[in-house]
Design an enzyme around this catalytic site. Structure first.
Site, short mmCIF file in Angstrom:
data_model
loop_
_atom_site.label_atom_id
_atom_site.label_comp_id
_atom_site.label_asym_id
_atom_site.label_seq_id
_atom_site.Cartn_x
_atom_site.Cartn_y
_atom_site.Cartn_z
N ALA A 263 10.69 0.77 -7.22
CA ALA A 263 9.79 0.03 -8.10
C ALA A 263 8.46 0.75 -8.14
CB ALA A 263 9.59 -1.39 -7.58
N HIS A 298 5.73 -5.71 -1.69
CA HIS A 298 5.14 -4.37 -1.53
C HIS A 298 4.37 -3.96 -2.79
CE1 HIS A 298 5.16 -0.13 0.01
NE2 HIS A 298 5.14 0.14 -1.29
N GLU A 299 5.03 -4.08 -3.93
CA GLU A 299 4.37 -3.64 -5.17
C GLU A 299 3.17 -4.54 -5.46
OE1 GLU A 299 5.32 -0.82 -5.89
OE2 GLU A 299 7.30 -0.87 -4.95
N1 B3K Z 1 4.42 4.16 -5.50
C1 B3K Z 1 5.79 4.12 -5.93
C2 B3K Z 1 6.55 5.35 -5.62
C3 B3K Z 1 6.36 6.43 -6.60
C4 B3K Z 1 7.34 7.55 -6.32
C5 B3K Z 1 7.07 8.75 -7.17
N2 B3K Z 1 8.07 9.77 -6.98
C6 B3K Z 1 6.51 2.93 -5.37
C7 B3K Z 1 5.98 2.40 -4.11
O1 B3K Z 1 5.90 3.03 -3.09
O2 B3K Z 1 5.59 1.27 -4.12
ZN ZN Z 2 4.43 1.78 -2.23
#
Ligand code: B3K
Ligand code: ZN
Length: 859
Positions: A263, A298-299
């Site tokens: 995500a 998390h997101e």
């Molecule tokens: N920040 C994104 C991950 C992005 C990956 C790019 N290859 C998801 C996360 O860690 O929440």
């Molecule tokens: Zn993350």
């Protein structure tokens, strides 16, 4: 001439601020599958100091530049340089004061199989910009320290048109969005499609009403409710525990089928892999539910740790990822069982991060060089990054941690920050000097902690010696500060000294406990207080004593784990062992007062990869077939010894009534299926067959199917699933992966090849590809088959995938990361497979970097 040659290696030491600031970005996007037009206006302000600078914008070869003006005037052609990676406008063509750069490009989302930038997934337009995807949408300073507000107009006939921030206005075929919070372009998102929402509303504690939507394809609404519940829990938790409130009028989540990872935390518009949104009892397992809850959290948590405070450059990735993983781990332990969560997290860390640290891909949580940043979204950056924060919290205490975090949010809101900034808030908030601690960020490798003890005149002295094995580019590493949580248990099983944190700062250090009556047993590294490997000469009887009496649940589980591992490593080398383990584990399994999930964790034997990691750490070449047999034999022996008990557990733990994914019900099911797995070793699959037929939930059906497949009796059940769920992609992903994962190792590669030949092996879909290739990689003895069949199959598909989707190919290439630890025959096969990939013309930078790092280690 400006520098236009691509830099193959990026170095942390080369960081320079961008010589322009960006006051606002305006985008106007007219969507069409093969010809999307992106008009961009960037209000730029040159840095006040220094000489006039060229304006360097990132932009991929897929951008067709249609128009370019500065303050409305096209610069002359000899003032503009274009390469495959960037566009440079020479200083001579730029005003000395603020100006607006306007560009128009055409792009082809339908042709985008790399799923980076703007692409189509099942008819839905969506984006993925982290880390460097925005440069495939328009020309831009694609780096996280360039932050600004965005105004976006989306034009399309599709019914739902979304972007970041708040909706401003919309009409027939268009919608305008405004994001008032300055952000780097990696957090940009746009979605357009035929979508429906499950909606709710949340009022923040300061009274801001927020509209919440989970957008899915029509027909999927009834599987999106749990995601919504999880979002609301996350919003509440972040207010209560970290004092963080949401800051926009809407929060949108969209589920798409083609997604390179789990995500993405785009501001106000999180985009999710559908497997982390959609769940129903018939289609998702308890593990899926727990994972959905954790990833939604998390997101969401990234809104503060990642978005409001972002990273100065990608070397600082663990600043947001380690912290956000740490926060989602806390969230899950608060909502579910903290003890069980800790054990699960340590298991993941060992299986993925210790494995990484032991091999050619080892790197520190904050790397100082990379070729392709997407290769650094690793277990080390994420999971070890979280462990480092856990240690920091242990060292400064809960109060200190809270003060430091408050200061971090206060001081750095709106910043693109660094690990140094992060450590400085801890120093300022607590007065502690963290210079030695900072080595956890800069040094790779898992420290080994050797412990010895002496007992004299009522004093127990524990002596620890720390050392960290060499890793690529880091031969010697100085001592780190290691928080070691220790408690002492008296001979009658009572705790005589409760948990105390020993702070080890030297290479070798002793700690004395005096005034003790009788010699106690030390319970060491309670709660897994540091990501290290403890080596301690302990006999099986003492481990069994700890398994029975330790008051720290992690240490108690660990004692059982150590017993199991010592038995399994002996058995894998052809020596008899395991009696103590079998006896002790029976007592624990029978302990009805213990949490069923904890009992299940103790009943599950270490996986084959974990046994291999342990053998390799002891300098022994692991034999995958012997490991597989050892594990099977120990499981069989456990079952024969405790047959009645396991059978009672299996019956008692049946959950009646409608399915609920809550922790208690899931705990009972986990213990039930742990018993089922064991009983399947002796009952000819009888129980599994019955359960598969009657279970109304996917957790029990999958567990039953795994038992049947291991016995070579899965065909009928597979057909049932295919008939029932052939049209459900997420269930079919499980159908693909479990067949190779649970296959007898000698058949695994052949089964994988047969599955890959099916029409529904839609390999360009990352979930389907991962299901099959990841399923094989998870079958340790199957992937590492002595004839090289597992390696060959994997290499064939990595080569094919690399041309379509380099990120997925590079990620899945980590199946090979342990190759140097095996015997000469296997190494020869693995090296040949890796070299075959490396020799490919046109291999992506992603896969090239991974494969060359892996090959280099075997030299
Ligand atoms: N920040 C994104 C991950 C992005 C990956 C790019 N290859 C998801 C996360 O860690 O929440
Ligand atoms: Zn993350």
């Amino acid at each position: 001439m400006p520098q236009t040659k691509p830099q193959p290696v990026q170095y942390l030491a080369d960081y320079r601020p961008y010589p322009f600031t960006l006051a606002e970005t305006r985008l106007d996007v007219t969507l069409a599958p093969r010809d999307t037009r992106v008009r961009a206006e960037l209000d730029l302000v040159p840095a006040l100091t220094g000489a006039a600078r060229d304006l360097v914008l990132d932009g991929g070869a897929g951008l067709r530049l249609l128009a370019l003006t500065i303050d409305g005037v096209a610069p002359s052609e000899d003032h503009v340089t274009r390469t495959d990676e960037r566009l440079t406008i020479h200083a001579a063509a730029l005003p000395r004061g603020p100006f607006t750069l306007a560009t128009e490009v055409a792009i082809d989302p339908a042709d985008n199989t790399a799923f980076e930038g703007l692409y189509l997934s099942g008819g839905i337009f969506c984006t993925q910009c982290e880390a460097e995807g925005f440069r495939h949408i328009t020309f831009y300073p694609d780096r996280p320290d360039v932050m600004t507000t965005f105004r976006v107009t989306v034009r399309s006939d599709l019914p739902v048109l979304l972007s970041n921030g708040n909706p401003v206005a919309s009409g027939d075929g268009w919608a305008e969005w405004h994001d008032p919070w300055p952000k780097p372009c990696y957090l940009f998102a746009l979605v357009a499609g035929d979508l429906v929402a499950v909606s709710d509303r949340f009022t923040t504690r300061s009274g801001r009403p927020v509209d919440l939507n989970v957008w899915v394809r029509p027909g999927d609404q009834d599987r999106a409710g749990f995601a919504m519940e999880s979002l609301i829990k996350s919003m509440k938790w972040d207010e209560e525990v970290y004092g963080r409130e949401y800051d926009l009028d809407v929060f949108n989540i969209v589920a798409v089928e083609d997604f390179n990872m789990g995500a993405m935390e785009n501001k106000g518009l999180n985009i999710f892999n559908s497997k982390l949104v959609l769940a129903s009892p018939e289609t998702a397992t308890d593990t899926d539910y727990e994972r959905i809850e954790a990833v939604i959290a998390h997101e969401y948590f990234h809104n503060w740790t990642g978005n409001r405070i972002t990273c100065r450059d990608w070397f600082q990735l663990c600043l947001k990822e380690g912290l956000t993983v740490f926060r989602d781990q806390q969230f899950t332990s608060d909502l579910r069982s903290a003890a069980v969560k800790r054990v699960e997290d340590v298991q993941t860390l060992r299986a993925r991060q210790f494995r990484e640290d032991q091999g050619p891909l080892a790197h520190p949580p904050r790397p100082d060089r990379y070729e392709e940043i997407n290769n650094f979204y690793t277990a080390t950056v994420y999971e070890k990054g979280a462990e480092v924060i856990g240690m920091l919290k242990t060292l400064v205490g809960d109060e200190g941690y809270r003060r430091a975090l408050d200061l971090y949010f206060d001081r750095h809101d709106g910043d693109a920050a660094t690990i140094e900034d992060w450590l400085k808030v801890f120093e300022d908030a607590t007065g502690r000097d963290l210079s030695q601690f900072s080595r956890w960020y800069t040094d790779a490798g898992t420290p080994i902690l050797e412990m010895s003890e002496t007992w004299q005149d009522g004093t127990l002295t524990l002596t620890f010696a720390q050392s960290t094995p060499p890793t690529p580019g880091q031969p010697d590493k100085p001592a780190r500060v290691i928080p070691i949580a220790v408690g002492l248990i008296g001979p009658n099983g009572d705790e005589v000294v409760p948990t105390r944190i020993l702070e080890m700062t030297e290479a070798r250090q002793s700690f004395a406990f005096d005034g003790l009556g009788a010699r106690p047993v030390a319970s060491v590294l309670r709660g897994f207080s540091a990501p290290v490997m403890v080596r301690r000469d302990l006999d099986d009887a003492t481990r069994a004593f700890l398994l029975a009496h330790d008051s720290d649940p992690f240490a108690r589980w660990e004692a059982g784990r150590e017993l199991a591992l010592s038995a399994l490593t002996e058995l894998a080398q052809g020596r008899d062992a395991g009696a103590d383990y079998v006896e002790a584990i029976g007592a624990l399994a029978a302990d009805g007062s213990a949490d069923p999930a904890f009992r299940a964790l103790c009943l599950n034997l270490p996986g084959e990869e974990e046994i291999a990691i342990r053998l390799a750490a002891q300098g022994i070449t692991p034999d995958p077939d012997a490991i597989h047999d050892a594990r099977g034999n120990l499981a069989r022996r456990m079952t024969l010894t405790h047959q009645e008990l396991l059978s009672d557990i299996y019956d008692d733990m049946a959950v009646t009534g409608p399915y609920s994914p809550d922790a208690d019900a899931a705990a009972r099911r986990s213990l039930r299926i742990a018993s089922l797995g064991l009983l399947g070793r002796i009952d000819g699959g009888e129980r599994a067959e019955v359960l598969f037929g009657i279970a109304g939930n996917m957790t029990e059906r999958m567990a039953a199917l795994a038992v049947l497949l291991r016995l070579g009796q899965g065909d009928a059940a597979l057909q049932v699933l295919l008939d029932q769920f052939g049209g459900n992609r997420l269930v079919m992903d499980k159908w693909f992966s479990i067949q190779v994962m649970a296959a007898p190792p000698q058949n695994a590669a052949r089964i994988a090849r047969d599955l890959a030949a099916r029409d529904d092996f839609d390999w360009k879909n990352p979930n389907r590809f991962r299901a099959l290739l990841g399923g094989l990689a998870a079958n340790h003895a199957g992937f590492h088959a002595a004839d090289g069949s597992g390696y060959d199959f994997t290499a064939d598909w990595l080569i094919r995938m690399d041309a379509a989707n380099p990120q997925i190919a590079a990620r899945m290439s980590t199946a090979f990361e342990t190759w140097p630890r095996y015997d000469a025959e296997r190494r020869a096969h693995a090296r040949a497979a890796l070299e075959r990939i490396a020799s490919l013309e046109g291999l992506s930078r992603n896969t090239r970097e991974m494969v060359s790092r892996m090959i280099a280690a075997g030299r």
